[in-house]
Motif scaffolding. Structure first.
Motif, PDB file in Angstrom:
ATOM      1  N   LYS A  68       0.944  -1.264  -0.007  1.00 38.36           N
ATOM      2  CA  LYS A  68       0.050   0.057  -0.019  1.00 38.36           C
ATOM      3  C   LYS A  68       0.948   1.368  -0.122  1.00 38.36           C
ATOM      4  N   ALA A  69       1.020   1.830  -1.157  1.00 31.90           N
ATOM      5  CA  ALA A  69       1.560   3.210  -1.137  1.00 31.90           C
ATOM      6  C   ALA A  69       0.760   4.331  -1.442  1.00 31.90           C
ATOM      7  N   PRO A  70       0.331   5.244  -0.389  1.00 33.74           N
ATOM      8  CA  PRO A  70      -0.730   6.271  -1.068  1.00 33.74           C
ATOM      9  C   PRO A  70      -0.362   7.217  -1.715  1.00 33.74           C
ATOM     10  N   ALA A  71       0.858   7.534  -1.833  1.00 32.96           N
ATOM     11  CA  ALA A  71       1.534   8.396  -2.759  1.00 32.96           C
ATOM     12  C   ALA A  71       1.233   8.147  -4.084  1.00 32.96           C
ATOM     13  N   LEU A  72       0.886   6.966  -4.663  1.00 30.36           N
ATOM     14  CA  LEU A  72       0.621   6.571  -5.883  1.00 30.36           C
ATOM     15  C   LEU A  72      -1.181   6.557  -6.189  1.00 30.36           C
ATOM     16  N   ARG A  73      -1.773   7.049  -5.237  1.00 32.77           N
ATOM     17  CA  ARG A  73      -3.212   6.747  -5.043  1.00 32.77           C
ATOM     18  C   ARG A  73      -3.853   7.755  -6.464  1.00 32.77           C
ATOM     19  N   THR A  74      -3.234   8.757  -6.763  1.00 37.85           N
ATOM     20  CA  THR A  74      -3.776   9.469  -8.060  1.00 37.85           C
ATOM     21  C   THR A  74      -3.303   8.876  -9.377  1.00 37.85           C
ATOM     22  N   LYS A  75      -2.328   8.136  -9.282  1.00 39.71           N
ATOM     23  CA  LYS A  75      -1.520   7.831 -10.530  1.00 39.71           C
ATOM     24  C   LYS A  75      -1.998   6.284 -10.726  1.00 39.71           C
ATOM     25  N   GLN A  76      -1.130   5.503 -10.560  1.00 36.60           N
ATOM     26  CA  GLN A  76      -1.355   4.113 -10.883  1.00 36.60           C
ATOM     27  C   GLN A  76      -2.375   3.127  -9.899  1.00 36.60           C
ATOM     28  N   GLY A  77      -2.597   3.642  -8.696  1.00 39.95           N
ATOM     29  CA  GLY A  77      -3.376   3.179  -7.725  1.00 39.95           C
ATOM     30  C   GLY A  77      -2.504   2.936  -6.567  1.00 39.95           C
TER      31      GLY A  77
END
Length: 111
Positions: A68-77
């Motif tokens: 789980k990597a919240p930094a990628l939420r808006t990009k790849q998921g």
């Protein structure tokens, strides 16, 4: 005697799995254990990522990792399923779609 080690309390700078995410992951883990495919797991809570690793044996590399990597939420998921060799097997915005390939391993044909 076994020693019970409490999980560390999450801080504001730490990425963690919430209760619903852990229920989904541990549900799959429990079914894989009962099928005899996995025997151990580890949870790593870091500043940028939270990682759930499942092992066939404790002395090996993890067979899968749910990241789980919240930094990628808006990009790849923010969720990723990583295989034993380190390759990203699946990435997405919902945990259920990430865990789907693991669920397919449990399906058996019955005559």
């Amino acid at each position: 005697m076994s020693n019970v080690v409490p999980l560390p309390v999450a801080t504001a700078r730490q990425t963690v799995f919430d209760r619903h995410e852990l229920n989904a992951i541990l549900g799959v883990y429990g079914r894989m254990v009962s099928a005899g495919l996995w025997r151990d797991y580890a949870v790593e809570l870091g500043r940028d990522t939270a990682v759930f690793s499942a092992f066939r044996r404790a002395a090996e590399r993890p067979e899968i990792q749910v990241v789980k990597a919240p930094a990628l939420r808006t990009k790849q998921g923010m969720y990723a399923l990583i295989g034993e060799a380190g390759a990203v097997l699946k990435r997405g915005h919902e945990l259920s779609t990430i865990l789907a390939p693991l669920e397919r391993k449990l399906v058996k044909l019955v005559d």
